[in-house]
Design a protein around this motif. Structure first.
Motif, PDB file in Angstrom:
ATOM      1  N   PHE A 114     -63.466 -24.914 -27.976  1.00 50.33           N
ATOM      2  CA  PHE A 114     -64.418 -25.440 -28.955  1.00 50.33           C
ATOM      3  C   PHE A 114     -65.823 -25.551 -28.383  1.00 50.33           C
ATOM      4  CE2 PHE A 114     -60.845 -26.430 -31.650  1.00 50.33           C
ATOM      5  CZ  PHE A 114     -61.388 -26.430 -32.922  1.00 50.33           C
ATOM      6  N   ALA A 115     -65.932 -25.819 -27.094  1.00 48.59           N
ATOM      7  CA  ALA A 115     -67.260 -25.846 -26.468  1.00 48.59           C
ATOM      8  C   ALA A 115     -67.878 -24.454 -26.469  1.00 48.59           C
ATOM      9  CB  ALA A 115     -67.152 -26.383 -25.043  1.00 48.59           C
ATOM     10  N   TRP A 116     -67.039 -23.432 -26.372  1.00 53.01           N
ATOM     11  CA  TRP A 116     -67.505 -22.036 -26.304  1.00 53.01           C
ATOM     12  C   TRP A 116     -67.776 -21.465 -27.698  1.00 53.01           C
ATOM     13  CZ3 TRP A 116     -64.669 -17.605 -27.952  1.00 53.01           C
ATOM     14  CH2 TRP A 116     -65.269 -16.383 -27.605  1.00 53.01           C
ATOM     15  N   LEU A 117     -67.009 -21.917 -28.717  1.00 48.94           N
ATOM     16  CA  LEU A 117     -67.152 -21.367 -30.059  1.00 48.94           C
ATOM     17  C   LEU A 117     -68.537 -21.655 -30.643  1.00 48.94           C
ATOM     18  CD1 LEU A 117     -63.719 -22.282 -31.733  1.00 48.94           C
ATOM     19  CD2 LEU A 117     -64.471 -20.027 -30.972  1.00 48.94           C
ATOM     20  N   LYS A 118     -69.031 -20.705 -31.415  1.00 54.27           N
ATOM     21  CA  LYS A 118     -70.308 -20.891 -32.108  1.00 54.27           C
ATOM     22  C   LYS A 118     -70.027 -21.464 -33.492  1.00 54.27           C
ATOM     23  CE  LYS A 118     -72.766 -17.209 -29.639  1.00 54.27           C
ATOM     24  NZ  LYS A 118     -73.509 -15.926 -29.766  1.00 54.27           N
ATOM     25  N   LEU A 119     -70.030 -22.798 -33.563  1.00 49.83           N
ATOM     26  CA  LEU A 119     -69.781 -23.497 -34.817  1.00 49.83           C
ATOM     27  C   LEU A 119     -71.085 -24.059 -35.368  1.00 49.83           C
ATOM     28  CD1 LEU A 119     -66.518 -25.460 -33.883  1.00 49.83           C
ATOM     29  CD2 LEU A 119     -66.707 -23.307 -35.136  1.00 49.83           C
ATOM     30  N   PRO A 120     -71.167 -24.279 -36.679  1.00 50.60           N
ATOM     31  CA  PRO A 120     -72.399 -24.811 -37.280  1.00 50.60           C
ATOM     32  C   PRO A 120     -72.804 -26.152 -36.655  1.00 50.60           C
ATOM     33  CG  PRO A 120     -70.872 -24.068 -38.969  1.00 50.60           C
ATOM     34  CD  PRO A 120     -70.122 -24.014 -37.686  1.00 50.60           C
ATOM     35  N   ALA A 121     -74.080 -26.311 -36.372  1.00 53.81           N
ATOM     36  CA  ALA A 121     -74.598 -27.558 -35.799  1.00 53.81           C
ATOM     37  C   ALA A 121     -74.822 -28.560 -36.919  1.00 53.81           C
ATOM     38  CB  ALA A 121     -75.894 -27.286 -35.043  1.00 53.81           C
ATOM     39  N   MET A 122     -73.954 -29.544 -37.008  1.00 57.90           N
ATOM     40  CA  MET A 122     -74.022 -30.550 -38.062  1.00 57.90           C
ATOM     41  C   MET A 122     -73.641 -31.912 -37.500  1.00 57.90           C
ATOM     42  SD  MET A 122     -72.013 -28.657 -41.175  1.00 57.90           S
ATOM     43  CE  MET A 122     -72.565 -27.135 -41.935  1.00 57.90           C
ATOM     44  N   GLY A 123     -73.963 -32.959 -38.263  1.00 58.19           N
ATOM     45  CA  GLY A 123     -73.411 -34.272 -37.993  1.00 58.19           C
ATOM     46  C   GLY A 123     -74.343 -35.292 -37.389  1.00 58.19           C
ATOM     47  N   LYS A 124     -75.473 -34.889 -36.826  1.00 56.02           N
ATOM     48  CA  LYS A 124     -76.377 -35.873 -36.240  1.00 56.02           C
ATOM     49  C   LYS A 124     -77.100 -36.627 -37.350  1.00 56.02           C
ATOM     50  CE  LYS A 124     -77.195 -33.462 -31.856  1.00 56.02           C
ATOM     51  NZ  LYS A 124     -78.219 -32.936 -30.926  1.00 56.02           N
ATOM     52  N   LYS A 125     -77.103 -37.970 -37.239  1.00 54.13           N
ATOM     53  CA  LYS A 125     -77.724 -38.801 -38.272  1.00 54.13           C
ATOM     54  C   LYS A 125     -78.024 -40.171 -37.683  1.00 54.13           C
ATOM     55  CE  LYS A 125     -73.421 -40.606 -40.265  1.00 54.13           C
ATOM     56  NZ  LYS A 125     -72.546 -40.300 -39.162  1.00 54.13           N
ATOM     57  N   ASP A 126     -78.500 -41.064 -38.524  1.00 52.85           N
ATOM     58  CA  ASP A 126     -78.754 -42.438 -38.101  1.00 52.85           C
ATOM     59  C   ASP A 126     -77.419 -43.108 -37.757  1.00 52.85           C
ATOM     60  OD1 ASP A 126     -79.434 -45.058 -37.734  1.00 52.85           O
ATOM     61  OD2 ASP A 126     -80.145 -45.410 -39.782  1.00 52.85           O
ATOM     62  N   VAL A 135     -70.578 -39.980 -32.578  1.00 51.97           N
ATOM     63  CA  VAL A 135     -70.634 -38.689 -33.260  1.00 51.97           C
ATOM     64  C   VAL A 135     -71.970 -38.533 -33.984  1.00 51.97           C
ATOM     65  CG1 VAL A 135     -69.596 -37.296 -35.102  1.00 51.97           C
ATOM     66  CG2 VAL A 135     -68.134 -38.471 -33.446  1.00 51.97           C
ATOM     67  N   SER A 136     -72.509 -39.629 -34.500  1.00 54.55           N
ATOM     68  CA  SER A 136     -73.808 -39.573 -35.167  1.00 54.55           C
ATOM     69  C   SER A 136     -74.918 -39.138 -34.215  1.00 54.55           C
ATOM     70  CB  SER A 136     -74.154 -40.950 -35.749  1.00 54.55           C
ATOM     71  OG  SER A 136     -73.228 -41.315 -36.746  1.00 54.55           O
ATOM     72  N   ARG A 137     -74.781 -39.458 -32.950  1.00 53.06           N
ATOM     73  CA  ARG A 137     -75.796 -39.102 -31.966  1.00 53.06           C
ATOM     74  C   ARG A 137     -75.631 -37.680 -31.426  1.00 53.06           C
ATOM     75  NH1 ARG A 137     -79.013 -43.160 -30.289  1.00 53.06           N
ATOM     76  NH2 ARG A 137     -78.380 -45.314 -30.698  1.00 53.06           N
ATOM     77  N   ILE A 138     -74.365 -37.261 -31.238  1.00 56.00           N
ATOM     78  CA  ILE A 138     -74.140 -35.982 -30.550  1.00 56.00           C
ATOM     79  C   ILE A 138     -73.727 -34.858 -31.497  1.00 56.00           C
ATOM     80  CG2 ILE A 138     -73.551 -37.191 -28.414  1.00 56.00           C
ATOM     81  CD1 ILE A 138     -70.618 -36.592 -28.932  1.00 56.00           C
ATOM     82  N   GLY A 139     -73.350 -35.177 -32.746  1.00 56.50           N
ATOM     83  CA  GLY A 139     -72.949 -34.151 -33.697  1.00 56.50           C
ATOM     84  C   GLY A 139     -71.443 -33.909 -33.697  1.00 56.50           C
ATOM     85  N   TYR A 140     -70.989 -33.181 -34.730  1.00 56.52           N
ATOM     86  CA  TYR A 140     -69.556 -32.974 -34.917  1.00 56.52           C
ATOM     87  C   TYR A 140     -68.908 -32.143 -33.808  1.00 56.52           C
ATOM     88  CZ  TYR A 140     -70.434 -34.659 -39.673  1.00 56.52           C
ATOM     89  OH  TYR A 140     -70.792 -35.402 -40.755  1.00 56.52           O
ATOM     90  N   LYS A 141     -69.529 -31.029 -33.444  1.00 55.96           N
ATOM     91  CA  LYS A 141     -68.920 -30.151 -32.447  1.00 55.96           C
ATOM     92  C   LYS A 141     -68.763 -30.854 -31.111  1.00 55.96           C
ATOM     93  CE  LYS A 141     -69.600 -25.858 -29.858  1.00 55.96           C
ATOM     94  NZ  LYS A 141     -70.424 -24.648 -29.666  1.00 55.96           N
TER      95      LYS A 141
END
Length: 425
Positions: free
Chosen positions: A213-225, A84-90
């Motif tokens: 969920f793949a189609w929804l426009k959700l905030p881009a968050m979650g990518k980190k170390d 999840v850290s690499r690809i983000g929450y969505k």
């Protein structure tokens, strides 16, 4: 139950909500995820008596269902956090939904092959998807808004998790056992095809949700170390109240899952409820419904009372109820066990919050340690199954009774930050 693999605090997320941004639509969509994984987790309690009859299993063998399901939390949590850290929450949510859907689809060949091990493999894949889903969704909810209201947002979404666990027994009993009025099934009369329809419906629902969920426009968050805050070592392990809290999470989840796993079997015993397994399955909703009701009451009570004392009180009440269950019979034994669900209501979030209190820069790592302790749901039900095979189902409830005694100790003494080793700044 409330299970939160890896950290849910904003220190781990690597992203925070933008001031003034409206996340209402996104939060509404995420709430559906909490419902579905609570629903799926509770279905295991219906699946256990079904597969026990289908394969003529011992209690120990039947509890391998929970071992494979909750074992996935322990095995998959850390790699899921890194993914999840690499690809983000969505993207993590979409991935988790698809893997969980694949696990549900595996029930079809498992039933066709009539192999118990295949059912266990399907459950492991399903639980792996749910683990990835939770690792992404919990912190996603945390960062969608002001940090000071993160707890209230998680409490709201967790309420829908409890709604899922409350409704699942009705769905499972109806589709798997044929409803409350269905005759009691016997070994040899239960067929593999019975379990295919509910899990086919779940697979379709999960895959459809992944597409949405793949189609929804959700905030881009979650990518980190991806190596940040791994719970594998470091200063957090030196904190006494955290380590004791991890043991508290271990025994709590083990006790809650163990009781739920045996409920339908226990209530159908002639000397307890004297009902069919189908009818007994519906009463599982009382167990988890009590937890849902108690969560709302507890949220109000703990604003005025010490959380540790409330935790200890609930644990002592659970000990008393289990003692009554073990020493009595009939309706008294039945309802005393069901009421343990009400005592469970505040335990997981309270132990969690007490254990990470005062950890400062080690909070995220501490959260990871606590979430790995969910593996208690894999280990303790198997031990309870071994006890049930040797001394009987009713006496085997002594194991969760001992778990609640420890939780009472933690609420009164083990959670005190005063006993914590000095934290290095």
């Amino acid at each position: 139950m409330t299970a939160t693999p890896l950290s849910t605090d904003t220190a781990v997320t690597g992203a925070t909500g933008q001031p003034g941004q409206n996340y209402r639509f996104a939060l509404t969509a995420l709430t559906s995820l909490f419902f579905i994984w609570g629903f799926i987790t509770c279905l295991n309690d219906i699946l256990i008596p079904y597969l026990k009859l289908l394969f003529d299993l011992s209690y120990t063998q039947a509890m391998l269902i929970q071992f494979c399901f909750f074992g996935a939390y322990f095995i998959v949590s850390v790699p899921a956090g890194m993914l999840v850290s690499r690809i983000g929450y969505k993207a993590g949510i979409v991935t988790g939904l698809l893997i969980a859907g694949a696990g549900c689809l595996l029930f079809l060949p498992a039933a066709a092959m009539h192999v118990y091990g295949m059912f266990l493999f399907a459950l492991f894949i399903l639980a792996s998807g749910i683990t990835i889903l939770q690792v992404a969704a919990n912190p996603y909810v945390s960062v969608m808004g002001k940090p000071e209201t993160a707890s209230s947002r998680l409490t709201m979404t967790q309420a829908f998790n409890s709604l899922g666990t409350t409704l699942a027994p009705f769905f499972g009993a109806w589709l798997i056992f044929g409803g409350m009025d269905a005759p009691e099934p016997v070994p040899g009369a239960v067929t593999e095809s019975t379990v295919q329809l509910p899990y086919l419906i779940l697979a379709a629902s999960l895959i459809l949700m992944a597409i949405i969920f793949a189609w929804l426009k959700l905030p881009a968050m979650g990518k980190k170390d991806p190596t940040a805050a791994l719970p594998l070592g470091g200063e957090a392990w030196k904190q006494r109240h955290l380590v004791l809290g991890a043991l508290g999470i271990f025994v709590y989840v083990g006790a809650e899952v163990g009781i739920g796993s045996f409920l339908a079997i226990y209530l159908s015993m002639p000397e307890i409820g004297g009902m069919t397994t189908a009818a007994a399955s519906h009463y599982i909703a009382w167990y988890f419904g009590g937890a849902m009701f108690g969560r709302f009451v507890g949220a109000v009570v703990m604003q005025k009372l010490n959380p540790g004392k409330v935790l200890a009180f609930n644990a002592v009440m659970a000990v008393l109820l289990l003692a009554i269950t073990i020493l009595s019979s009939g309706k008294l034994a039945m309802w005393s066990l069901l009421l343990v669900g009400l005592c469970n209501s505040i335990m997981f979030p309270t132990i969690f919050s007490l254990a990470i209190h005062g950890l400062k820069q080690y909070t995220s790592q501490g959260s990871g340690i606590l979430c790995l302790a969910i593996v208690g749901g894999a280990i303790l039900p198997v031990l309870q199954g071994m006890l049930a095979d040797k001394i009987g189902v009713q006496l085997a409830f002594v194991l969760p009774l001992l778990c609640y005694i420890y939780i009472a100790f933690y609420g009164l003494n083990g959670c005190k930050p005063g006993a914590v080793a000095t934290t290095k700044e």
